[in-house]
Design a protein around this motif. Structure first.
Motif, PDB file in Angstrom:
ATOM      1  N   ALA A   1       0.828  -1.209   0.000  1.00 20.10           N
ATOM      2  CA  ALA A   1       0.000   0.000   0.000  1.00 20.10           C
ATOM      3  C   ALA A   1       0.858   1.253   0.000  1.00 20.10           C
ATOM      4  CB  ALA A   1      -0.937  -0.009   1.210  1.00 20.10           C
ATOM      5  N   VAL A   2       1.914   1.251   0.804  1.00 22.69           N
ATOM      6  CA  VAL A   2       2.784   2.424   0.894  1.00 22.69           C
ATOM      7  C   VAL A   2       3.545   2.636  -0.411  1.00 22.69           C
ATOM      8  CG1 VAL A   2       4.824   3.374   2.042  1.00 22.69           C
ATOM      9  CG2 VAL A   2       2.989   2.356   3.399  1.00 22.69           C
ATOM     10  N   LEU A   3       4.061   1.562  -0.995  1.00 24.24           N
ATOM     11  CA  LEU A   3       4.797   1.707  -2.250  1.00 24.24           C
ATOM     12  C   LEU A   3       3.884   2.161  -3.385  1.00 24.24           C
ATOM     13  CD1 LEU A   3       7.279  -1.319  -2.189  1.00 24.24           C
ATOM     14  CD2 LEU A   3       7.645   1.046  -1.446  1.00 24.24           C
ATOM     15  N   ARG A   4       2.678   1.659  -3.415  1.00 24.61           N
ATOM     16  CA  ARG A   4       1.708   2.110  -4.421  1.00 24.61           C
ATOM     17  C   ARG A   4       1.420   3.602  -4.237  1.00 24.61           C
ATOM     18  NH1 ARG A   4      -1.376  -1.764  -3.843  1.00 24.61           N
ATOM     19  NH2 ARG A   4      -2.730  -0.887  -2.234  1.00 24.61           N
ATOM     20  N   ALA A   5       1.233   4.017  -2.998  1.00 26.78           N
ATOM     21  CA  ALA A   5       0.968   5.430  -2.720  1.00 26.78           C
ATOM     22  C   ALA A   5       2.176   6.292  -3.073  1.00 26.78           C
ATOM     23  CB  ALA A   5       0.606   5.613  -1.249  1.00 26.78           C
ATOM     24  N   ALA A   6       3.374   5.802  -2.771  1.00 27.58           N
ATOM     25  CA  ALA A   6       4.582   6.550  -3.102  1.00 27.58           C
ATOM     26  C   ALA A   6       4.732   6.699  -4.608  1.00 27.58           C
ATOM     27  CB  ALA A   6       5.807   5.842  -2.523  1.00 27.58           C
ATOM     28  N   GLY A   7       4.444   5.637  -5.344  1.00 27.65           N
ATOM     29  CA  GLY A   7       4.506   5.719  -6.797  1.00 27.65           C
ATOM     30  C   GLY A   7       3.514   6.705  -7.356  1.00 27.65           C
ATOM     31  N   ASP A   8       2.312   6.712  -6.829  1.00 26.82           N
ATOM     32  CA  ASP A   8       1.293   7.672  -7.270  1.00 26.82           C
ATOM     33  C   ASP A   8       1.744   9.106  -6.993  1.00 26.82           C
ATOM     34  OD1 ASP A   8      -0.317   5.585  -8.066  1.00 26.82           O
ATOM     35  OD2 ASP A   8      -1.583   5.623  -6.259  1.00 26.82           O
ATOM     36  N   ALA A   9       2.266   9.329  -5.787  1.00 23.90           N
ATOM     37  CA  ALA A   9       2.695  10.680  -5.414  1.00 23.90           C
ATOM     38  C   ALA A   9       3.862  11.147  -6.280  1.00 23.90           C
ATOM     39  CB  ALA A   9       3.085  10.708  -3.939  1.00 23.90           C
TER      40      ALA A   9
ATOM     41  N   VAL B   1      12.048   5.627  -1.712  1.00 29.61           N
ATOM     42  CA  VAL B   1      12.253   5.536  -3.160  1.00 29.61           C
ATOM     43  C   VAL B   1      13.127   4.327  -3.500  1.00 29.61           C
ATOM     44  CG1 VAL B   1      13.304   6.662  -5.165  1.00 29.61           C
ATOM     45  CG2 VAL B   1      11.881   7.980  -3.588  1.00 29.61           C
ATOM     46  N   ALA B   2      14.143   4.069  -2.669  1.00 27.29           N
ATOM     47  CA  ALA B   2      15.003   2.913  -2.893  1.00 27.29           C
ATOM     48  C   ALA B   2      14.188   1.619  -2.848  1.00 27.29           C
ATOM     49  CB  ALA B   2      16.123   2.866  -1.855  1.00 27.29           C
ATOM     50  N   ASP B   3      13.265   1.519  -1.902  1.00 29.29           N
ATOM     51  CA  ASP B   3      12.436   0.320  -1.800  1.00 29.29           C
ATOM     52  C   ASP B   3      11.448   0.241  -2.955  1.00 29.29           C
ATOM     53  OD1 ASP B   3      11.715  -2.077  -0.586  1.00 29.29           O
ATOM     54  OD2 ASP B   3      10.138  -1.140   0.617  1.00 29.29           O
ATOM     55  N   LEU B   4      10.948   1.386  -3.399  1.00 29.75           N
ATOM     56  CA  LEU B   4      10.046   1.405  -4.544  1.00 29.75           C
ATOM     57  C   LEU B   4      10.748   0.869  -5.794  1.00 29.75           C
ATOM     58  CD1 LEU B   4       7.364   2.231  -5.883  1.00 29.75           C
ATOM     59  CD2 LEU B   4       8.330   4.519  -6.191  1.00 29.75           C
ATOM     60  N   LEU B   5      11.992   1.270  -6.005  1.00 31.57           N
ATOM     61  CA  LEU B   5      12.757   0.785  -7.153  1.00 31.57           C
ATOM     62  C   LEU B   5      13.041  -0.708  -7.039  1.00 31.57           C
ATOM     63  CD1 LEU B   5      15.220   3.758  -7.582  1.00 31.57           C
ATOM     64  CD2 LEU B   5      13.576   2.977  -9.286  1.00 31.57           C
ATOM     65  N   LEU B   6      13.335  -1.168  -5.823  1.00 28.70           N
ATOM     66  CA  LEU B   6      13.540  -2.597  -5.606  1.00 28.70           C
ATOM     67  C   LEU B   6      12.276  -3.367  -5.976  1.00 28.70           C
ATOM     68  CD1 LEU B   6      15.183  -5.010  -4.415  1.00 28.70           C
ATOM     69  CD2 LEU B   6      14.162  -4.429  -2.204  1.00 28.70           C
ATOM     70  N   ASP B   7      11.141  -2.875  -5.549  1.00 25.94           N
ATOM     71  CA  ASP B   7       9.871  -3.538  -5.837  1.00 25.94           C
ATOM     72  C   ASP B   7       9.583  -3.531  -7.333  1.00 25.94           C
ATOM     73  OD1 ASP B   7       7.257  -4.666  -4.774  1.00 25.94           O
ATOM     74  OD2 ASP B   7       6.513  -2.944  -5.902  1.00 25.94           O
ATOM     75  N   MET B   8       9.867  -2.422  -8.000  1.00 26.49           N
ATOM     76  CA  MET B   8       9.632  -2.338  -9.441  1.00 26.49           C
ATOM     77  C   MET B   8      10.499  -3.342 -10.194  1.00 26.49           C
ATOM     78  SD  MET B   8       9.372   1.808  -9.670  1.00 26.49           S
ATOM     79  CE  MET B   8       9.603   1.903 -11.439  1.00 26.49           C
ATOM     80  N   ALA B   9      11.738  -3.500  -9.765  1.00 27.94           N
ATOM     81  CA  ALA B   9      12.625  -4.475 -10.412  1.00 27.94           C
ATOM     82  C   ALA B   9      12.095  -5.881 -10.215  1.00 27.94           C
ATOM     83  CB  ALA B   9      14.044  -4.349  -9.847  1.00 27.94           C
ATOM     84  N   GLU B  10      11.588  -6.162  -9.016  1.00 27.75           N
ATOM     85  CA  GLU B  10      11.084  -7.506  -8.721  1.00 27.75           C
ATOM     86  C   GLU B  10       9.793  -7.806  -9.469  1.00 27.75           C
ATOM     87  OE1 GLU B  10      10.649  -7.217  -4.540  1.00 27.75           O
ATOM     88  OE2 GLU B  10      12.712  -7.791  -4.094  1.00 27.75           O
TER      89      GLU B  10
END
Length: 203
Positions: free
Chosen positions: A23-31, A67-76
């Motif tokens: 939920a947090v990563l989705r929200a961070a990506g939207d923001a 942001v670092a975790d968001l990029l990790l998630d996007m790669a995965e």
């Protein structure tokens, strides 16, 4: 429990913790896509994700950690590479995947925001480098397989070939603002394949 040396937010969780992270990563990506890195705020992300601010601050600590975790998630989460049986087919599949990502209404602005942030924040830059290293490693075997089939010379650098495919697409996104369409993606793949066959990427 923490893992020694792990960046905040990068330990893969399960159960409720996994749902909170998603939920947090989705929200961070939207923001990021809406407002850019300069306006990214952990409290706003917590509000968007319907998660307590304390949870977000404790888990990620800083905007760059998030942001670092968001990029990790996007790669995965990125789609696995396509196997077509030919170098050109594989490179075209790669180029079209990049093209679709960069023109996606959410992903395109998100990438722009992250790349802009990476120019002035070393932690974000490091996370971006890890992201692209992961994606290049995913697709590099298609070049190694082409070497085995005799399509390209021995000693061809797989990483350079994959970089050559996506570079023109990112140039259009970030510099020239020309359209990033399928025809452009196909040309980038064809150019990289021709150059690889000619030995341009032999070490």
């Amino acid at each position: 429990m923490t893992i020694e040396g792990a960046e905040p937010g990068t330990v893969r969780p399960g159960g409720r913790t996994a749902r909170v992270r998603a939920a947090v990563l989705r929200a961070a990506g939207d923001a990021l896509a809406e407002q850019g890195f300069a306006h990214l705020d952990l409290a706003d992300v917590a509000r968007r994700a319907d998660v307590g601010k304390t949870t977000v601050y404790r888990r990620w600590g800083t905007v760059t950690g998030l942001v670092a975790d968001l990029l990790l998630d996007m790669a995965e989460q990125s789609l696995p590479r396509t196997r077509t049986g030919s170098l050109l087919g594989d490179l075209r599949a790669n180029a079209r995947l990049v093209q679709r990502t960069l023109t996606d209404p959410r992903q395109g602005p998100l990438f722009k925001a992250v790349i802009a942030a990476a120019t002035c924040d070393e932690r974000t830059a490091g996370a971006l480098r890890r992201f692209y290293r992961t994606r290049i490693e995913e697709w590099a075997p298609c070049v190694r397989e082409a070497v085995e089939r005799g399509e390209v010379p021995e000693g061809t650098d797989p990483h350079e070939v994959i970089r050559a495919v996506s570079a023109p697409l990112y140039y259009r996104l970030l510099a020239s603002n020309d359209p990033v369409d399928e025809a452009t993606a196909d040309r980038a793949a064809e150019a990289a394949a021709i150059a690889a066959r000619a030995g341009a990427y032999v070490n």
